[in-house]
Scaffold this active site. Sequence first.
Site, PDB file in Angstrom:
ATOM      1  N   SER A   1      -0.775 -13.730  -2.610  1.00 18.16           N
ATOM      2  CA  SER A   1      -0.698 -11.876  -2.277  1.00 18.16           C
ATOM      3  C   SER A   1      -0.442 -11.589  -4.022  1.00 18.16           C
ATOM      4  O   SER A   1       0.974 -10.376  -3.803  1.00 18.16           O
ATOM      5  CB  SER A   1      -0.981 -11.501  -1.325  1.00 18.16           C
ATOM      6  OG  SER A   1      -1.479 -11.529  -0.576  1.00 18.16           O
TER       7      SER A   1
ATOM      8  N   MET B   1      -1.106  -9.104  -5.396  1.00 16.18           N
ATOM      9  CA  MET B   1      -0.507  -7.854  -5.817  1.00 16.18           C
ATOM     10  C   MET B   1       0.474  -6.528  -4.036  1.00 16.18           C
ATOM     11  O   MET B   1       0.643  -6.178  -3.734  1.00 16.18           O
ATOM     12  CB  MET B   1      -1.905  -6.889  -4.998  1.00 16.18           C
ATOM     13  CG  MET B   1      -2.758  -6.387  -6.664  1.00 16.18           C
ATOM     14  SD  MET B   1      -0.967  -5.929  -8.292  1.00 16.18           S
ATOM     15  CE  MET B   1      -0.952  -4.545  -7.331  1.00 16.18           C
ATOM     16  N   ASP B   2       0.261  -7.974  -3.695  1.00 18.18           N
ATOM     17  CA  ASP B   2       1.289  -7.397  -2.776  1.00 18.18           C
ATOM     18  C   ASP B   2       2.901  -7.558  -2.976  1.00 18.18           C
ATOM     19  O   ASP B   2       3.645  -6.459  -3.027  1.00 18.18           O
ATOM     20  CB  ASP B   2       1.690  -8.237  -1.476  1.00 18.18           C
ATOM     21  CG  ASP B   2      -0.121  -8.366  -0.318  1.00 18.18           C
ATOM     22  OD1 ASP B   2      -0.346  -6.281  -0.590  1.00 18.18           O
ATOM     23  OD2 ASP B   2      -0.189  -8.927   0.728  1.00 18.18           O
ATOM     24  N   HIS B   3       3.272  -8.385  -3.876  1.00 18.35           N
ATOM     25  CA  HIS B   3       4.789  -8.781  -5.273  1.00 18.35           C
ATOM     26  C   HIS B   3       4.667  -7.303  -5.264  1.00 18.35           C
ATOM     27  O   HIS B   3       5.659  -6.328  -5.553  1.00 18.35           O
ATOM     28  CB  HIS B   3       4.586  -9.754  -5.356  1.00 18.35           C
ATOM     29  CG  HIS B   3       4.934 -10.971  -4.573  1.00 18.35           C
ATOM     30  ND1 HIS B   3       5.974 -11.372  -4.387  1.00 18.35           N
ATOM     31  CD2 HIS B   3       4.500 -12.312  -5.081  1.00 18.35           C
ATOM     32  CE1 HIS B   3       6.196 -12.104  -4.152  1.00 18.35           C
ATOM     33  NE2 HIS B   3       5.335 -12.866  -4.316  1.00 18.35           N
TER      34      HIS B   3
END
Lengths: 412, 404
Positions: A174, A176-178
């Site tokens: 992920s 885009m979670d980071h």
Amino acid sequence: MGDGALGHLRICDFTGQLAGAGATKFLAAFGAEVIRIEDPVTGGRWDILRGAPPFKDERRGPEFGSGYNNHNVNKLGITLNLRTERGKELLAELVRRSDAVTENFAAGVLERWGFGFERLRELRPDIVYVSNCGFGQVGPYGRFKSWGPIAQAVSGLTFASGLPGRPPAGWGYSYMDHTGGYYMAMAILAALFWRARTGEGQWVDLSCTEAGAALHGPALLDADVNGRPMRRAGSPHSNRNAWPAMAPHGVYPTAGDDDWVAISVVDDEAWAAFAAFVGQDWATGARWAERSARLAGQDELDGRVAAWTAGYDRFALAEALRSRGIAAAPVQRPAERIDGDRSTAAWGLWPTVVHDAIGSVRVDGLPVHLSETDWVIDRGAPLLGQHNEEVYGELLGLSTAEIGALHQNGVI
Amino acid sequence: MTHTTPGGPLQGIVVVELAAELTAYTGKLLVDLGASVTLVEPAEGSPLRRYEPFLGDRPDPDRSLWWWHYQASKSSVTADLDTADGVARLQQLLAGADVVVEAERPGSLARRGIDETALRAANPRLLWVSISSHGAADPRSQQPSTDLTVLAEAGPVWSCGYDDHALPPVRGGGGQAGNVAAHYAVMSLLVALLAREERGHGQRIDVNAYAAANVTTEFASYTWLVAGETVQRQTGRHAAPRPTLPTQVEAADGRWVNTGPPRRGADFVALAEWLGQLGVADEFDEFVLLQMGAELEHIGMDQMEADDLVGEIFAAGRAAMFFLAGKLSAYDLFVGLQERGMPAGIIYSPDEVAADPHFVARGWVRPVEHPELGRPVGYAGAPITFPATPARPLRPAPRLSDRQ
């Protein structure tokens, strides 16, 4: 309040998963007092990482998810049931004593609990409120659900990772979670900086998908200005490099099972050094000496390079190329970059914390060092409600008996 | 909002950026936050001006679209740091700056007579942001590296690619090693700016791109740190220690959609009804499992491990999404799943995002007037919007002739 660059700040924190919790982890590492609020009724399960693998040993359950621990180090944890009136009163007290309120629920959740921005501002006129969801709260997709892989898909990041003629390879994690967490941290800190200078708070409504789409800026311009969309024959080929154009540039096989080396020959001078090291006729001849020829014949050139790298050990080959001024690196497995490359431990990149249920465990540190106010990661993530006594007692001034009654009545 | 002050939360902050690939996005993010950013370039212009793609594919220092994107709204001055005059010019700039951002090889500024200690003594509020490939002390920061080699070494490449491991692992596109370093540079700089408000003086910030990519690999790192297991790459989904079901599906129009897992009983009800509405329920073999899924309240990861039937129901939910993909366009599958409460994402190319109705409604794309084209050009929107302090419109990147 505590030490550290942000020791003067308190965050009333409803974040979870990585996209939210990662943001307040960064603040907590610099000394901010981050009070993470969890729901006692569902045992904090809104954050699925609480009980999710990987696990250190055979123990399972909401206190053993190590992703949760990784993203919530240095924070305080309390429980609070916002279905109750008393719970709402306690939250109001907490907001009055906080500099920022942070959450990454689906759009509108905090508002439905009665704590939209207008209410938060009544409680604390200079409050900074940062909400973070996949698509932002306003717009046709405001109610759409998201997490890292979905934000990556819609923002263009997934498409732009792959080999031609094949499905998108995407990101094997992920990203885009980071990255949503990084932008959330920037939003909180920048809004707090504005507040420090003007006394004004604000509500920042972050959209992870927008933040992700901003990461491919030149592609938008190439499509608009040159009429060249990325979706076309032979594109994308993300192991190659078109901006700036280089060849050879790719991930090539080496000796061993699933072992690879990355090589970037950045210009003609680097090519000359590369060709001399290869020492075979195909490389040392004039055929590939010019960048334009190498770019025009990349498929053939990559075949030559791959046949040549196939016999080498990837570490030795990368080292030999680097020492000759050619950019190269082994594709490293986790064990190799975490335990094999001592520079990461020397940087302090994998600090050990003690989590009160899991025990001693290593977590992700930060890739920065500040000369005067550096970060410290020294406490594991909180157990569910671990700091109820501290927060309700010391911060809000409740007696032990009152806190006991809150427990009994299902408020905390 | 009581009132708004255009210009972004960092308005008034003066940044000097020694133009380099590893500083470009940090400077751009600071522009988007409202800072005034001045590039320092050599007389012949920064080598970054020669990065493709070019306007009309004509190489020219003022036609690089890479330069346009990353350097928009920055100013530029000429200072050749290999000359005494250039060094003096830089010293003068830094005397009045809040922040310097540089990615020179560690030690090379000192060799050219640019003494960081003296400059910070002369301007104690100065924040010195130094970005390098592997950290100031690592010998690899003295050697050449690229976005690809940093991401290969740091873990992202190991986790990305295809189920078929005869294919090489894949680097995600877009220069993300520099972007991740920039994210940490800006986050850290904001911490240091807040600390400066309290303490009154600046400090040095070391940003390590390799370390940044290392701690931006999610599950891959902490699965090793905690459980000693190694993730393996899979097509279009998380790398994992053990194989997982596909999540990415090709729709009837040849475009792809990323689907989330069906988790709630309501998801199974919605999928069954959708198949019925399309008149294709009879064609879907696992329809009965969907009906069983309707009885479940919620499927957790731990339940799937414990109960084979729950796992089968889960797989049937996924299969229904994949079956629907064969009947629908990618966009209709994406919106249809989301409107029924199930997470999904259409896999757009980066340039397709600009035309999406949601992005259009939010006014994400930023039009920038370009006299040489006689029309505005659509630039990527700002990643964060601050209502109290909205960003100013972008200006085109500095041309060679614009430099002071």
